[in-house]
Design a protein around this motif. Structure first.
Motif, PDB file in Angstrom:
ATOM      1  N   LEU A   9      -2.735  -6.316  -9.210  1.00 49.99           N
ATOM      2  CA  LEU A   9      -2.212  -5.053  -8.691  1.00 49.99           C
ATOM      3  C   LEU A   9      -0.727  -5.237  -8.387  1.00 49.99           C
ATOM      4  O   LEU A   9      -0.345  -6.144  -7.647  1.00 49.99           O
ATOM      5  CB  LEU A   9      -2.958  -4.644  -7.419  1.00 49.99           C
ATOM      6  CG  LEU A   9      -2.383  -3.462  -6.626  1.00 49.99           C
ATOM      7  CD1 LEU A   9      -2.412  -2.192  -7.458  1.00 49.99           C
ATOM      8  CD2 LEU A   9      -3.148  -3.270  -5.321  1.00 49.99           C
ATOM      9  N   THR A  11       2.854  -3.251  -7.152  1.00 54.77           N
ATOM     10  CA  THR A  11       3.455  -2.054  -6.571  1.00 54.77           C
ATOM     11  C   THR A  11       4.840  -1.842  -7.188  1.00 54.77           C
ATOM     12  O   THR A  11       5.533  -2.781  -7.528  1.00 54.77           O
ATOM     13  CB  THR A  11       3.581  -2.170  -5.045  1.00 54.77           C
ATOM     14  OG1 THR A  11       4.529  -3.192  -4.707  1.00 54.77           O
ATOM     15  CG2 THR A  11       2.240  -2.514  -4.413  1.00 54.77           C
ATOM     16  N   THR A  36       1.083   0.628 -10.301  1.00 55.59           N
ATOM     17  CA  THR A  36       1.183   1.715  -9.330  1.00 55.59           C
ATOM     18  C   THR A  36       2.619   2.211  -9.205  1.00 55.59           C
ATOM     19  O   THR A  36       3.579   1.491  -9.486  1.00 55.59           O
ATOM     20  CB  THR A  36       0.702   1.272  -7.930  1.00 55.59           C
ATOM     21  OG1 THR A  36       1.641   0.336  -7.368  1.00 55.59           O
ATOM     22  CG2 THR A  36      -0.668   0.618  -7.997  1.00 55.59           C
ATOM     23  N   THR A  40       3.061   8.734 -10.948  1.00 55.65           N
ATOM     24  CA  THR A  40       2.323   8.068 -12.024  1.00 55.65           C
ATOM     25  C   THR A  40       2.623   8.646 -13.396  1.00 55.65           C
ATOM     26  O   THR A  40       2.282   8.033 -14.417  1.00 55.65           O
ATOM     27  CB  THR A  40       0.804   8.147 -11.772  1.00 55.65           C
ATOM     28  OG1 THR A  40       0.429   9.520 -11.606  1.00 55.65           O
ATOM     29  CG2 THR A  40       0.428   7.360 -10.530  1.00 55.65           C
ATOM     30  N   VAL A  54      -2.594   3.789 -10.971  1.00 52.09           N
ATOM     31  CA  VAL A  54      -3.024   4.360  -9.693  1.00 52.09           C
ATOM     32  C   VAL A  54      -1.799   4.820  -8.914  1.00 52.09           C
ATOM     33  O   VAL A  54      -0.799   4.095  -8.843  1.00 52.09           O
ATOM     34  CB  VAL A  54      -3.818   3.327  -8.862  1.00 52.09           C
ATOM     35  CG1 VAL A  54      -4.242   3.936  -7.521  1.00 52.09           C
ATOM     36  CG2 VAL A  54      -5.028   2.822  -9.627  1.00 52.09           C
ATOM     37  N   GLN A  55      -1.887   6.014  -8.329  1.00 52.91           N
ATOM     38  CA  GLN A  55      -0.779   6.514  -7.505  1.00 52.91           C
ATOM     39  C   GLN A  55      -0.734   5.734  -6.195  1.00 52.91           C
ATOM     40  O   GLN A  55      -1.771   5.442  -5.577  1.00 52.91           O
ATOM     41  CB  GLN A  55      -0.977   8.004  -7.222  1.00 52.91           C
ATOM     42  CG  GLN A  55       0.243   8.723  -6.677  1.00 52.91           C
ATOM     43  CD  GLN A  55       0.454   8.552  -5.178  1.00 52.91           C
ATOM     44  OE1 GLN A  55      -0.497   8.311  -4.432  1.00 52.91           O
ATOM     45  NE2 GLN A  55       1.697   8.662  -4.740  1.00 52.91           N
ATOM     46  N   LEU A  56       0.481   5.396  -5.751  1.00 50.50           N
ATOM     47  CA  LEU A  56       0.617   4.641  -4.508  1.00 50.50           C
ATOM     48  C   LEU A  56       2.003   4.806  -3.919  1.00 50.50           C
ATOM     49  O   LEU A  56       3.012   4.629  -4.607  1.00 50.50           O
ATOM     50  CB  LEU A  56       0.354   3.144  -4.752  1.00 50.50           C
ATOM     51  CG  LEU A  56       0.602   2.218  -3.557  1.00 50.50           C
ATOM     52  CD1 LEU A  56      -0.361   2.531  -2.411  1.00 50.50           C
ATOM     53  CD2 LEU A  56       0.483   0.755  -3.975  1.00 50.50           C
ATOM     54  N   CYS A  67      -5.676   4.247  -2.684  1.00 50.75           N
ATOM     55  CA  CYS A  67      -5.444   3.253  -3.727  1.00 50.75           C
ATOM     56  C   CYS A  67      -6.441   2.105  -3.618  1.00 50.75           C
ATOM     57  O   CYS A  67      -7.015   1.663  -4.619  1.00 50.75           O
ATOM     58  CB  CYS A  67      -4.009   2.733  -3.620  1.00 50.75           C
ATOM     59  SG  CYS A  67      -3.603   1.411  -4.786  1.00 50.75           S
TER      60      CYS A  67
END
Length: 297
Positions: A9, A11, A36, A40, A54-56, A67
C-alpha cells in the motif's frame, strides 16, 4: 489479490511523483500494489495494468478508515508493506511562516503517517510486514529556508525509531528512507513567495533558487530512486534478527544522500559551517546589510 503476491500500500501515488514511481516498480517486481491518492481519477492508468486503486486522504481519519476496510478486503486482512509517501513541501524562511500553513504541512507529513501506522498495524502484524516512512536528508543538515519541512521529517525520524522498537515484539519492521534530491513534481504543488515584510527581501533571488533546488541539484531520476528503494524493501526480514541481509532500518538514496550521510559522521558544528558555506550565507548576510544601509541612507 493473487495468492502469494506481496501486498504493498503506497500513499500519494499521483503521476509525476515518487509514490507513482514506487508503485510502478513494485508492480514490475510482481507485487500487488494498492495505489492511493486523494483524486483517484489520476490513477486510472494504474488500475488498467492490474493495480488496485483506493481513494485516500491521509489527513482525514474517516478517509483512512474507509481505505483500511477496502484494503482488508483486497488483501484478506494482511498487508506486507506500507509506504508512507504522501506529503507536502514547505519552503519559506522560518521567520516568515504562517501557522495555518505550517499546521497543514504537519498534518500531511507527520500526523498522516502516524495515523496510517496506527490504522494498518492490524493488517501488518499477521504478515510480519514492513513500514517505509519517506524522510529526507534535510533532517541531518541545516537546509536553507527548509526549517518547517525539515522539522516535519525530523519528527518522522524520531517517531520511526521509537515505533521500530515498539513493533519489534510483533515482528513488524520500520525502514526510514533518507531521501536526497529526486526528480518529482512536488515543488510545483505548493508555490510560495516571500511576504512583503520579509527580512530576506534583499535576497529574493536566492529564495527563488532555493524553491527549485531539489530539482536542479544532483537530482536523481525518480525511476532510479524507486528501483533502489523497492530493492531494499523487498529484502525481507533477513537473518540474525535482521542484522544480516534484511531491509535496512535506514535507507539512503537520491542526489546528495551520500554527502548527507557523511555529515552524520562529523561534529554538528562543523557540518553546519560547511552547509552554510555551500549556501553562501556569508554573501547573503553582506547583501542584506548593504540593503539595510542603502535604505537608511
Amino acid at each position: 489479490m493473487s495468492a502469494g503476491k506481496t501486498s504493498v500500500l503506497i500513499t500519494g501515488c499521483s503521476p509525476g511523483g515518487i509514490g507513482h514511481a514506487l508503485a510502478m516498480v513494485f508492480h514490475k517486481r510482481g507485487c500487488h500494489v494498492i495505489a492511493t491518492a486523494r483524486n483517484t481519477a489520476a490513477l486510472e492508468s494504474m488500475r488498467d495494468v492490474g493495480m488496485s486503486v483506493v481513494q485516500l486522504d491521509v489527513t482525514d481519519t474517516a478517509s483512512i478508515a474507509v481505505c483500511k476496510a477496502e484494503v482488508a478486503k483486497i488483501t484478506d486482512g494482511r498487508l506486507d508493506i506500507l509506504v508512507n509517501n504522501a506529503g507536502r513541501t514547505h519552503t519559506i524562511p522560518a521567520l516568515d511562516m504562517e501557522l495555518d500553513d505550517v499546521r497543514a504541512t504537519y498534518e500531511a507529513n507527520v500526523f498522516g503517517p502516524m495515523l496510517m501506522c496506527q490504522a494498518f498495524i492490524g493488517l501488518l502484524i499477521p504478515a510480519r510486514g514492513l513500514i517505509v516512512n519517506i524522510s529526507s536528508v534535510s533532517t541531518v543538515v541545516p537546509y536553507l529556508f527548509g526549517a518547517i519541512y525539515s522539522s516535519t521529517k525530523g519528527a518522522i525520524n524520531v517517531y520511526s525509531r521509537a515505533l521500530r522498537m515498539e513493533l519489534r515484539p510483533f515482528g513488524v519492521r520500520v525502514m526510514v528512507a533518507m531521501t536526497g534530491t529526486v526528480r518529482s513534481n512536488i515543488a510545483s504543488h505548493f508555490p510560495r513567495a516571500l511576504p512583503p515584510g520579509s527580512l530576506y527581501r534583499p535576497v529574493d533571488d536566492v529564495f527563488q533558487w532555493r524553491l527549485t533546488f531539489s530539482q536542479t541539484s544532483a537530482t536523481m531520476p525518480t525511476e532510479v530512486y524507486a528501483r533502489k528503494l523497492v530493492g531494499a524493501a523487498l529484502r525481507g526480514e533477513g537473518w540474525l534478527g535482521g542484522l544480516v541481509g534484511g531491509s535496512p532500518d535506514w535507507f539512503w538514496a537520491g542526489g546528495m544522500a551520500l554527502t548527507g550521510w557523511m555529515a552524520t559522521l562529523i561534529p554538528t558544528w562543523l557540518s553546519e559551517r560547511l552547509v552554510a558555506r555551500f549556501f553562501g550565507i556569508g554573501r547573503m548576510g553582506r547583501r542584506i546589510q548593504e540593503a539595510a544601509r542603502a535604505k537608511k541612507d
